[in-house]
Design a protein around this motif. Structure first.
Motif, PDB file in Angstrom:
ATOM      1  N   GLN A  67       0.640  -1.082   0.074  1.00 41.51           N
ATOM      2  CA  GLN A  67       0.098  -0.338   0.063  1.00 41.51           C
ATOM      3  C   GLN A  67       1.369   0.853  -0.242  1.00 41.51           C
ATOM      4  O   GLN A  67       0.528   2.096  -0.532  1.00 41.51           O
ATOM      5  CB  GLN A  67      -0.994  -0.142   1.290  1.00 41.51           C
ATOM      6  CG  GLN A  67      -1.759  -1.169   1.284  1.00 41.51           C
ATOM      7  CD  GLN A  67      -2.011  -0.917   1.860  1.00 41.51           C
ATOM      8  OE1 GLN A  67      -3.645   0.333   2.721  1.00 41.51           O
ATOM      9  NE2 GLN A  67      -3.742  -2.119   2.926  1.00 41.51           N
ATOM     10  N   TYR A  70       1.689   1.747  -3.866  1.00 44.54           N
ATOM     11  CA  TYR A  70       0.380   1.601  -4.715  1.00 44.54           C
ATOM     12  C   TYR A  70      -1.197   3.240  -4.258  1.00 44.54           C
ATOM     13  O   TYR A  70      -0.887   3.386  -5.067  1.00 44.54           O
ATOM     14  CB  TYR A  70      -0.843   0.575  -4.511  1.00 44.54           C
ATOM     15  CG  TYR A  70      -2.047   1.273  -5.028  1.00 44.54           C
ATOM     16  CD1 TYR A  70      -1.518   0.679  -6.602  1.00 44.54           C
ATOM     17  CD2 TYR A  70      -3.302   0.512  -4.588  1.00 44.54           C
ATOM     18  CE1 TYR A  70      -2.547   0.208  -7.723  1.00 44.54           C
ATOM     19  CE2 TYR A  70      -3.964   0.571  -6.080  1.00 44.54           C
ATOM     20  CZ  TYR A  70      -3.975  -0.077  -7.154  1.00 44.54           C
ATOM     21  OH  TYR A  70      -4.756  -0.328  -8.506  1.00 44.54           O
ATOM     22  N   VAL A  71      -0.773   3.347  -2.807  1.00 45.84           N
ATOM     23  CA  VAL A  71      -1.472   4.699  -2.889  1.00 45.84           C
ATOM     24  C   VAL A  71      -1.269   5.695  -3.171  1.00 45.84           C
ATOM     25  O   VAL A  71      -2.098   6.307  -3.480  1.00 45.84           O
ATOM     26  CB  VAL A  71      -1.919   4.740  -1.063  1.00 45.84           C
ATOM     27  CG1 VAL A  71      -2.655   5.698  -0.648  1.00 45.84           C
ATOM     28  CG2 VAL A  71      -2.263   3.361  -0.424  1.00 45.84           C
ATOM     29  N   ARG A  99      -7.960  -4.509  -2.417  1.00 48.84           N
ATOM     30  CA  ARG A  99      -7.800  -3.591  -3.696  1.00 48.84           C
ATOM     31  C   ARG A  99      -9.093  -1.921  -3.150  1.00 48.84           C
ATOM     32  O   ARG A  99      -8.511  -1.441  -3.352  1.00 48.84           O
ATOM     33  CB  ARG A  99      -7.717  -3.356  -4.881  1.00 48.84           C
ATOM     34  CG  ARG A  99      -7.826  -2.444  -6.349  1.00 48.84           C
ATOM     35  CD  ARG A  99      -7.870  -2.473  -7.345  1.00 48.84           C
ATOM     36  NE  ARG A  99      -8.894  -2.946  -7.997  1.00 48.84           N
ATOM     37  CZ  ARG A  99     -10.054  -4.190  -7.867  1.00 48.84           C
ATOM     38  NH1 ARG A  99      -8.828  -5.553  -8.303  1.00 48.84           N
ATOM     39  NH2 ARG A  99     -10.992  -4.870  -8.300  1.00 48.84           N
ATOM     40  N   ILE A 102      -8.014  -0.686   0.165  1.00 45.49           N
ATOM     41  CA  ILE A 102      -7.422   0.676  -0.771  1.00 45.49           C
ATOM     42  C   ILE A 102      -8.033   1.906  -1.302  1.00 45.49           C
ATOM     43  O   ILE A 102      -7.914   3.022  -0.659  1.00 45.49           O
ATOM     44  CB  ILE A 102      -6.116   0.273  -1.248  1.00 45.49           C
ATOM     45  CG1 ILE A 102      -5.353  -1.163  -0.240  1.00 45.49           C
ATOM     46  CG2 ILE A 102      -5.087   1.373  -1.774  1.00 45.49           C
ATOM     47  CD1 ILE A 102      -4.648  -1.721  -0.480  1.00 45.49           C
TER      48      ILE A 102
END
Length: 133
Positions: A67, A70-71, A99, A102
Motif C-alpha cells: 500500500q 500503490y496508494v 483493492r 484501499i
C-alpha cells in the motif's frame, strides 16, 4: 476508436458518448514505473480530448506491491484527473476486494470535483455515465 495502445494499457474513446474506457493495469514491483507512465498517459488523453466521462475497469487488476507504493500512485492519478474537465468516473470493480478497501481509503480523505462511483457491471456504469447531470 483506439486512441492509445501499448503492452500495458489500451484507451478506447467514443466521441459520440464522450466516454474514454480502459482497463486498469495490474501492478507489481517490476512494472510499477510503466503503470505510473500509463496513468499519466490516461490523464494526458483525458485533457487532450477534453473527455468528460471515464469508464475504468479494475475488476481484473492485481496489486502486487504494498500500500505504501500503490496508494500514492493512485492518489496522484485521481488528483491529476481532478485538474481536467472530467465530470464522471465509473469504476468497474470487484466489491469487497482488498483493492477496493484501499481505494475507498484514498477517496475518504479527498474531495474530487468529478463524481466517482463504483459499479459491479458495465451496463449500469455506462447508463450512469450517459445520464445528464
Amino acid at each position: 476508436m483506439i486512441i492509445f495502445k501499448n503492452g500495458f494499457i489500451r484507451l478506447d474513446y467514443d466521441p459520440a458518448s464522450d466516454i474514454l474506457s480502459f482497463a486498469m493495469p495490474s501492478v507489481n514491483d517490476v512494472v510499477m514505473p510503466e503503470m505510473r507512465r500509463c496513468l499519466v498517459t490516461v490523464v494526458e488523453h483525458v485533457r487532450n480530448y477534453d473527455v468528460k466521462r471515464v469508464l475504468l475497469d479494475a475488476r481484473e487488476t492485481a496489486i502486487g506491491v504494498g500500500q505504501e507504493i500503490y496508494v500514492p500512485v493512485i492518489a496522484e492519478f485521481y488528483g491529476s484527473l481532478a485538474t481536467t474537465r472530467l465530470q464522471k468516473v465509473a469504476r468497474l470493480v470487484t466489491p469487497g476486494s482488498q483493492r477496493e478497501r484501499i481505494i475507498h481509503g484514498i477517496f475518504e480523505g479527498i474531495h474530487f470535483p468529478m463524481e466517482v462511483r463504483p459499479f459491479a457491471e458495465a451496463a449500469p456504469a455506462v447508463e450512469w455515465l450517459q445520464a445528464k447531470p
